[in-house]
Design a protein around this motif. Structure first.
Motif, mmCIF file in Angstrom:
data_model
loop_
_atom_site.group_PDB
_atom_site.id
_atom_site.type_symbol
_atom_site.label_atom_id
_atom_site.label_comp_id
_atom_site.label_asym_id
_atom_site.label_seq_id
_atom_site.Cartn_x
_atom_site.Cartn_y
_atom_site.Cartn_z
ATOM 1 N N PRO A 58 0.513 -0.879 0.130
ATOM 2 C CA PRO A 58 0.204 0.144 -0.029
ATOM 3 C C PRO A 58 0.813 1.529 -0.098
ATOM 4 N N THR A 59 0.285 2.639 -0.035
ATOM 5 C CA THR A 59 0.688 3.651 -0.368
ATOM 6 C C THR A 59 1.019 4.185 1.480
ATOM 7 N N PRO A 60 2.424 4.415 1.876
ATOM 8 C CA PRO A 60 2.770 4.365 3.472
ATOM 9 C C PRO A 60 2.149 6.283 3.259
ATOM 10 N N LEU A 61 1.626 6.543 4.790
ATOM 11 C CA LEU A 61 1.181 7.834 5.078
ATOM 12 C C LEU A 61 1.809 7.505 6.358
ATOM 13 N N ALA A 62 2.594 8.726 6.614
ATOM 14 C CA ALA A 62 3.443 9.780 7.526
ATOM 15 C C ALA A 62 3.515 10.846 7.811
ATOM 16 N N GLY A 63 3.430 11.601 9.055
ATOM 17 C CA GLY A 63 4.301 12.810 9.437
ATOM 18 C C GLY A 63 5.412 12.664 8.589
ATOM 19 N N HIS A 64 6.608 12.701 8.147
ATOM 20 C CA HIS A 64 7.509 13.137 6.887
ATOM 21 C C HIS A 64 7.056 13.101 6.075
ATOM 22 N N PHE A 65 6.126 12.813 5.758
ATOM 23 C CA PHE A 65 5.809 13.355 4.611
ATOM 24 C C PHE A 65 5.225 14.668 4.317
ATOM 25 N N VAL A 66 4.496 14.591 5.450
ATOM 26 C CA VAL A 66 3.684 16.282 5.045
ATOM 27 C C VAL A 66 4.943 17.829 5.343
ATOM 28 N N SER A 67 4.130 18.930 4.710
ATOM 29 C CA SER A 67 4.591 19.426 4.516
ATOM 30 C C SER A 67 4.762 21.107 5.412
ATOM 31 N N ASN B 211 -4.275 18.351 14.336
ATOM 32 C CA ASN B 211 -2.739 18.318 12.980
ATOM 33 C C ASN B 211 -4.367 18.957 11.995
ATOM 34 N N PRO B 212 -4.879 20.231 12.077
ATOM 35 C CA PRO B 212 -5.619 19.878 10.722
ATOM 36 C C PRO B 212 -5.433 20.458 9.431
ATOM 37 N N ARG B 213 -3.714 20.336 9.323
ATOM 38 C CA ARG B 213 -3.396 21.071 8.030
ATOM 39 C C ARG B 213 -2.474 19.696 7.502
ATOM 40 N N GLY B 214 -2.867 17.855 8.744
ATOM 41 C CA GLY B 214 -2.314 17.137 8.603
ATOM 42 C C GLY B 214 -1.456 15.853 9.277
ATOM 43 N N GLU B 215 -1.463 15.002 10.104
ATOM 44 C CA GLU B 215 -1.109 14.675 10.663
ATOM 45 C C GLU B 215 -0.105 13.280 10.422
ATOM 46 N N ILE B 216 -0.581 12.498 8.921
ATOM 47 C CA ILE B 216 0.567 11.972 7.942
ATOM 48 C C ILE B 216 -0.029 12.065 7.062
ATOM 49 N N ARG B 217 0.929 11.739 6.316
ATOM 50 C CA ARG B 217 0.699 11.854 4.544
ATOM 51 C C ARG B 217 0.950 10.812 3.595
#
Length: 940
Positions: A538-547, A644-650
């Motif tokens: 699957p596509t990984p979702l992580a806080g590392h990818f949030v900007s 984190n309304p602007r994104g916690e994981i992405r």
């Protein structure tokens, strides 16, 4: 906030029955016409429920309509999906809503309280936790609960949330004995999971060809649902029956339903069985399908097995069908023999007596030795059951790990590590267990703080930070790709048992976190029926990818696919969220251009809100831009929370597709299904119960044709009913007309005297004219006609013309004239435009009819009323009345509504008067902030 679509549904369901007669408006829905239909709610297309507010409900279900913000849930309105039977016997659903406030009891207390989620007020006792000073906090809490619960209006998944439950069923399918045809020797095992009104099923089978059709039968033996099995070479069939009607759910729960499965050879290879509940399904980790070597045996069975938690005892239950031949009413005891075999050598044997009417049998094989456990893990043990006596018969099968359409997977997060942290990293893993005990795995990790030093499959630690490693996957890990792909071929039977009981974990240790930076539980993800590619990572979702990057302990992954209709299927799993975050999780999909400007993104789409750890659904009506981003790999899935309304994981999503023209309409989907149906064997078309027989020929449902008896008619087949309409000719404005030979409609006679005619430049016309898909006819160059659109017939609100130079068909909507009367009428039901009655000729600049027919966006329609730009009003909801606490206004053709925001009260004695929007302080103890005294409105 824009007017919620659910409110349109409620207004129409309660008070706008007129749409049932608006055939002309609904006829405009066709892929053949470049015309937008009038935005009226259409009746539910299926035969098993109701459609309301974008959601489907099974027959007999009741609910409180959720109109979204700012209206919320209408707790004093109860809607009911009532079954309606047509004259032809077709059962469909009709939504009926009623106001329940009038049924509230009369209270004798002084200060009744409105509890959250209730319609009627309640009297609270003196020691009730919501009395006196707690009333203030209760009011605030009620508002928060209301807002958070309204997030469920976005819920489109079948995930198990609060108040939902799962029920498992099983069925053993064997050949039919009561047929004069030879019986089948095939045996199938079906495992079902019921969640709300959706029934998913996983089917394995032996000794029969690839099935083509699965039919669910009600208590009378009538087909209730049919599933066409897609072509393929897989020995596992996965499917879902959505929106099961309430009466059928009751039959399912009471074990009155059957299921049958057949191949293309028909009844000679058909198997059938009853759907039952069984206590062993919860603990089952091994299974076996029992078949007979006899031809046309019509018997079989299944074995459900599990190991003891601490001892090497193998518990099993047998469900047998057809093995015992006894048709008398009085049951008898039949001796049976159960053997555990390895390469035809008998390892264990049990003899017992079972009853002929209830041939299930349970037993325990104690103290399996190491060799038996090894053979069990490799799928080499065989279980055989034989009925002894005058007619000895035997069935047998090999024991393997439990099979289902569920996916064994894991989401690894830093919050779930043995020493919890917040690193912003993520790990994902998927597993596939084979019959020989080999476990294939695919693992990926990203966003870590340092290099990976170990990747292991482990048991739950018995003591804190004391790990129990079962398998080391580190040698297969690639630092360059962040992945480990391989197989574990030394699983013991105990390991398989723990794997299928969700008792194993996967751990990722790094240089900075030697005990583990990421950790996740390996567990089965239930099959959902979506077209998600679960066999792929699957596509990984992580806080590392949030900007900019977010250091969070949460992580997740998502499966995303685009089907042939350009609809997006998605499944999202998250792990490591705190309970407070979990209340307001939502997922959004948007293009690369919106990164960093999430709130102002033009291509951003809300996928769903979800409770728990899973969200899934299908997103239709996707923009071409978003589909292009998906194809290029420049789209993202983002999960946001309250913190984190602007994104916690992405995570970045890449889904190659051929959707350069956008999503396809339902009519296009139906047209393709019809083309697939037409390509079938004519004998198959005859067998379909919805086909029509007309003029000695069979026509499939949905097809159209020109009858032989009159070429100026067009016929369509609608579920065994043939409907023929005469060709409707468009009105001509010329003075002279002629009717060409072989044509139904006259045309203008443009022939003039030669001396009056100037020789025009020659335009090459298409030699054959234009072919129109609707009526499936050729039209001469330059001719005009009203289009024929199945299943609606001729559409008088549109005119099509044939461009002779190109052979193209051009259709446009009829433009209705502006009317000056206040009460226009439609003289005939098939007329497109309304006209003023003879007795009423007003000269008002713009009246009701003008708003009805004008295309200008300056006016708004709300319910049955029309409003000028900047007009404001309190909405009126049928059965509920005027909602004075909500204000709506017309903003250049768009209706917007908002709820009155109540001031913050700090007093101890609070009351609410009848008809008021907000609670008030009693006069003797009123304390209110001055800044909050003015009336405010909440904007979204």
């Amino acid at each position: 906030m824009l007017l919620p679509c659910a409110l349109h549904f409620l207004l129409c369901a309660l008070s706008c029955a007129w749409w049932l007669h608006g055939g002309a408006a609904s006829r405009l829905k066709s892929p053949s016409l470049p015309i937008q239909p009038e935005r009226e709610p259409l009746p539910f297309k299926g035969t098993s429920g109701c459609s309301f507010g974008g959601r489907s409900y099974p027959l007999e279900e009741k609910w409180h309509p959720d109109l979204g913000e700012p209206f919320g849930i209408m707790h004093c309105v109860q809607c009911h999906c009532e079954p309606q039977k047509s004259r032809r016997g077709k059962v469909s659903g009709k939504v009926n809503c009623k106001n329940t406030k009038q049924d509230c009891p009369t209270l004798d207390c002084d200060n009744p309280v409105q509890l959250a989620g209730h319609c009627c007020k309640t009297c609270l006792q003196g020691n009730h936790p919501l009395s006196s000073n707690a009333a203030l906090s209760f009011c605030r809490c009620q508002e928060e609960l209301q807002k958070s619960y309204n997030d469920r209006s976005y819920l489109s998944s079948e995930d198990v949330g609060p108040g939902e439950s799962r029920t498992d069923f099983v069925a053993v399918l064997t050949g039919l004995k009561d047929s004069w045809l030879p019986s089948s020797s095939g045996v199938a095992r079906v495992r079902f999971t019921l969640t709300r009104s959706s029934l998913t099923f996983s089917i394995t089978y032996q000794r029969m060809g690839h099935p083509t059709k699965i039919v669910f039968l009600d208590s009378d033996g009538t087909p209730a649902f049919e599933y066409r099995v897609p072509k393929g070479d897989s020995d596992m069939i996965c499917g879902v029956w959505k929106n099961v009607a309430e009466p059928l759910l009751r039959q399912l729960q009471s074990e009155q339903m059957h299921i049958s499965m057949s191949t293309s050879t028909g009844q000679r290879d058909e198997v059938e069985g009853r759907i039952i509940k069984h206590r062993a399904l919860f603990a089952e980790t091994f299974s076996s399908i029992l078949t007979s070597e006899e031809e046309n045996s019509a018997m079989g069975g299944i074995a459900m097995l599990t190991l003891s938690d601490t001892e090497n005892n193998l518990h099993f239950i047998l469900i047998l069908q057809g093995l015992i031949q006894h048709r008398d009413r009085d049951p008898i005891l039949v001796p049976v023999r159960v053997q555990l075999l390895y390469r035809q050598h008998i390892l264990r044997e049990i003899r017992a007596n079972i009853t002929s009417h209830d041939p299930d049998f349970a037993e325990v094989l104690t103290d399996l030795n190491s060799r038996e456990l090894f053979w069990l893990s490799r799928g080499q043990l065989e279980i055989a059951v034989a009925a002894e006596g005058q007619d000895p018969r035997q069935i047998s099968g090999f024991i393997t790990g439990r099979k289902s359409c569920d996916t064994i997977q894991s989401v690894m997060s830093s919050s779930d590590a043995l020493i919890p942290g917040k690193t912003g990293g993520v790990g994902s893993a998927i597993f596939n267990l084979h019959d020989n005990g080999t476990l294939q795995y695919q693992v990926q990790v990203t966003g870590l703080t340092s290099d990976v030093v170990s990747l292991t499959i482990e048991l739950k630690p018995r003591r804190r930070n004391k790990r129990s490693i079962l398998c080391d996957l580190t040698p297969e890990f690639s630092k360059a790709t962040g992945q480990a792909i391989g197989s574990w071929s030394r699983l013991e039977a105990r390991h398989i048992h723990m794997l299928l009981q969700n008792e194993l974990f996967i751990n990722v240790a790094t240089a900075q976190s030697q005990e583990g930076e990421l950790r996740g539980q390996i567990k089965a993800l239930p099959y959902s029926g979506l077209e998600a590619p679960r066999h792929e990572l699957p596509t990984p979702l992580a806080g590392h990818f949030v900007s900019p990057p977010v250091r969070t302990g949460a992580s997740g992954h998502a499966w995303v696919s685009v089907d042939k209709y350009c609809h997006l299927h998605y499944e999202i799993l998250v792990a490591g969220l705190s309970p407070t975050d979990d209340l307001t999780v939502n997922a959004r999909l948007h293009g690369l251009a919106e990164i960093g400007e999430l709130d102002d993104s033009t291509h951003m789409r809300l996928l769903t809100g979800f409770y728990g750890s899973k969200a899934q659904g299908v997103l239709k009506d996707i923009s071409v831009e978003l589909l292009k981003h998906l194809d290029q790999g420049t789209a993202f899935i983002q999960v946001s929370t309250k913190l984190n309304p602007r994104g916690e994981i992405r995570g970045r999503v890449h889904v190659p597709n051929n959707c350069e023209f956008g999503t396809r309409s339902e009519a296009e989907e139906e047209e393709e299904e019809l083309e697939d149906f037409l390509s079938k064997d004519p004998e198959e078309i005859k067998k379909d119960p919805h086909t029509c027989f007309f003029e000695n020929q069979h026509y499939p449902h949905g097809s159209s044709w020109t009858p032989n008896y009159d070429k100026c008619f067009s016929c369509i087949c609608q579920k065994r009913t043939v409907i023929c309409d005469p060709v409707i000719c468009p009105a001509l404005t010329c003075s002279r007309t002629i009717k060409p030979e072989g044509k139904c409609c006259p045309i203008c006679d443009e022939r003039k005297e030669l001396e009056d005619v100037k020789v025009p430049e020659r335009v090459d016309e298409h030699p054959e004219g234009c072919y129109f898909e609707g009526d499936q006819k050729m039209h001469a160059p330059g001719t005009t006609w009203h289009p024929f659109v199945p299943p609606f017939g001729y559409i008088k609100c549109a005119v099509c013309s044939c461009k002779g130079s190109t052979g193209e068909v051009h259709c446009e909507k009829v433009t209705c004239p502006m009317l000056t009367c206040s009460h226009p009428v439609r003289r005939h039901p098939t007329d497109c435009c309304k006209v003023c009655p003879q007795e009423e000729r007003t000269t008002a600049a713009l009246e009701h009819s003008d708003m009805m027919q004008a295309d200008s966006p300056r006016y708004c329609k709300f319910g049955k009323n029309y409003y000028h730009n900047s007009d404001s009003w309190h909405p009126w909801v049928p059965l509920f009345g005027e909602m004075k606490c909500i204000n709506c206004w017309c903003d250049h053709g768009v209706t917007k509504c908002q709820r009155k925001q109540c001031p913050l009260l700090t007093c101890t004695d609070i009351t609410r008067t009848e008809g008021s929007c907000c609670p008030k302080c009693l006069e003797d103890g009123m304390v209110m902030k001055a800044s909050d005294k003015r009336q405010t409105w909440r904007h979204h």
